[in-house]
Design a protein around this motif. Sequence first.
Motif, PDB file in Angstrom:
ATOM      1  N   ARG A  57      34.332  29.944 -30.118  1.00 47.47           N
ATOM      2  CA  ARG A  57      34.109  29.655 -28.699  1.00 47.47           C
ATOM      3  C   ARG A  57      34.254  30.913 -27.844  1.00 47.47           C
ATOM      4  O   ARG A  57      33.510  31.124 -26.889  1.00 47.47           O
ATOM      5  CB  ARG A  57      35.067  28.566 -28.219  1.00 47.47           C
ATOM      6  N   TYR A  58      35.214  31.753 -28.201  1.00 45.65           N
ATOM      7  CA  TYR A  58      35.400  32.997 -27.458  1.00 45.65           C
ATOM      8  C   TYR A  58      34.198  33.926 -27.656  1.00 45.65           C
ATOM      9  O   TYR A  58      33.716  34.539 -26.702  1.00 45.65           O
ATOM     10  CB  TYR A  58      36.700  33.684 -27.874  1.00 45.65           C
ATOM     11  N   GLU A  60      31.188  32.986 -28.274  1.00 44.10           N
ATOM     12  CA  GLU A  60      30.103  32.382 -27.494  1.00 44.10           C
ATOM     13  C   GLU A  60      30.250  32.743 -26.018  1.00 44.10           C
ATOM     14  O   GLU A  60      29.270  33.074 -25.336  1.00 44.10           O
ATOM     15  CB  GLU A  60      30.118  30.860 -27.686  1.00 44.10           C
ATOM     16  N   PHE A  61      31.481  32.706 -25.501  1.00 41.98           N
ATOM     17  CA  PHE A  61      31.711  33.095 -24.116  1.00 41.98           C
ATOM     18  C   PHE A  61      31.343  34.562 -23.898  1.00 41.98           C
ATOM     19  O   PHE A  61      30.675  34.910 -22.913  1.00 41.98           O
ATOM     20  CB  PHE A  61      33.169  32.866 -23.714  1.00 41.98           C
ATOM     21  N   LYS A  62      31.760  35.436 -24.812  1.00 39.19           N
ATOM     22  CA  LYS A  62      31.429  36.860 -24.653  1.00 39.19           C
ATOM     23  C   LYS A  62      29.928  37.074 -24.689  1.00 39.19           C
ATOM     24  O   LYS A  62      29.399  37.926 -23.973  1.00 39.19           O
ATOM     25  CB  LYS A  62      32.107  37.689 -25.746  1.00 39.19           C
ATOM     26  N   THR A  64      27.505  34.747 -23.840  1.00 38.15           N
ATOM     27  CA  THR A  64      26.780  34.096 -22.748  1.00 38.15           C
ATOM     28  C   THR A  64      27.417  34.300 -21.373  1.00 38.15           C
ATOM     29  O   THR A  64      26.721  34.216 -20.361  1.00 38.15           O
ATOM     30  CB  THR A  64      26.697  32.575 -22.982  1.00 38.15           C
ATOM     31  N   LEU A  66      29.316  32.173 -20.081  1.00 43.92           N
ATOM     32  CA  LEU A  66      29.438  30.842 -19.503  1.00 43.92           C
ATOM     33  C   LEU A  66      30.827  30.265 -19.761  1.00 43.92           C
ATOM     34  O   LEU A  66      31.330  30.318 -20.884  1.00 43.92           O
ATOM     35  CB  LEU A  66      28.391  29.893 -20.092  1.00 43.92           C
ATOM     36  N   ALA A  67      31.414  29.705 -18.706  1.00 47.07           N
ATOM     37  CA  ALA A  67      32.720  29.063 -18.822  1.00 47.07           C
ATOM     38  C   ALA A  67      32.930  28.146 -17.628  1.00 47.07           C
ATOM     39  O   ALA A  67      32.188  28.210 -16.638  1.00 47.07           O
ATOM     40  CB  ALA A  67      33.825  30.115 -18.881  1.00 47.07           C
ATOM     41  N   PRO A  91      29.710  24.482 -17.064  1.00 46.96           N
ATOM     42  CA  PRO A  91      29.913  25.917 -17.276  1.00 46.96           C
ATOM     43  C   PRO A  91      28.975  26.720 -16.390  1.00 46.96           C
ATOM     44  O   PRO A  91      27.872  26.300 -16.059  1.00 46.96           O
ATOM     45  CB  PRO A  91      29.550  26.120 -18.754  1.00 46.96           C
ATOM     46  N   LYS A  93      28.220  31.165 -15.166  1.00 46.90           N
ATOM     47  CA  LYS A  93      28.488  32.579 -15.468  1.00 46.90           C
ATOM     48  C   LYS A  93      29.792  33.002 -14.801  1.00 46.90           C
ATOM     49  O   LYS A  93      30.002  32.783 -13.622  1.00 46.90           O
ATOM     50  CB  LYS A  93      27.361  33.477 -14.964  1.00 46.90           C
TER      51      LYS A  93
END
Length: 95
Positions: A57-58, A60-62, A64, A66-67, A91, A93
């Motif tokens: 998940r981290y 994926e966050f890095k 995209t 998106l959170a 989510p 940016k």
Amino acid sequence: MNLVSRTLEIDVDTDARLREIASERGKDVATVLAEAVALLDSVIDLSGPDLAEDRDRYEEFKRTGLAVPLDDVKAWVASWGSANELPRPQPRKIK
């Protein structure tokens, strides 16, 4: 059912609350404790966190950016049950 005798040391407030709950439900303290442990076991995974999933998940966050900001989640949860319940935050940016 096989019974085991176990001695526990608990503070007086917890003991009073256990006795009160047992009395309210017409049960003994041992039954209240057994039910509490069963409930805890049903809602909490004590096997530990899934670190691989956290890493995925981290990553994926890095990738995209998106959170869901924590303040958005807090506002959403605070609105539960109210006349103005907020929709689930989406989510977006994050810098």
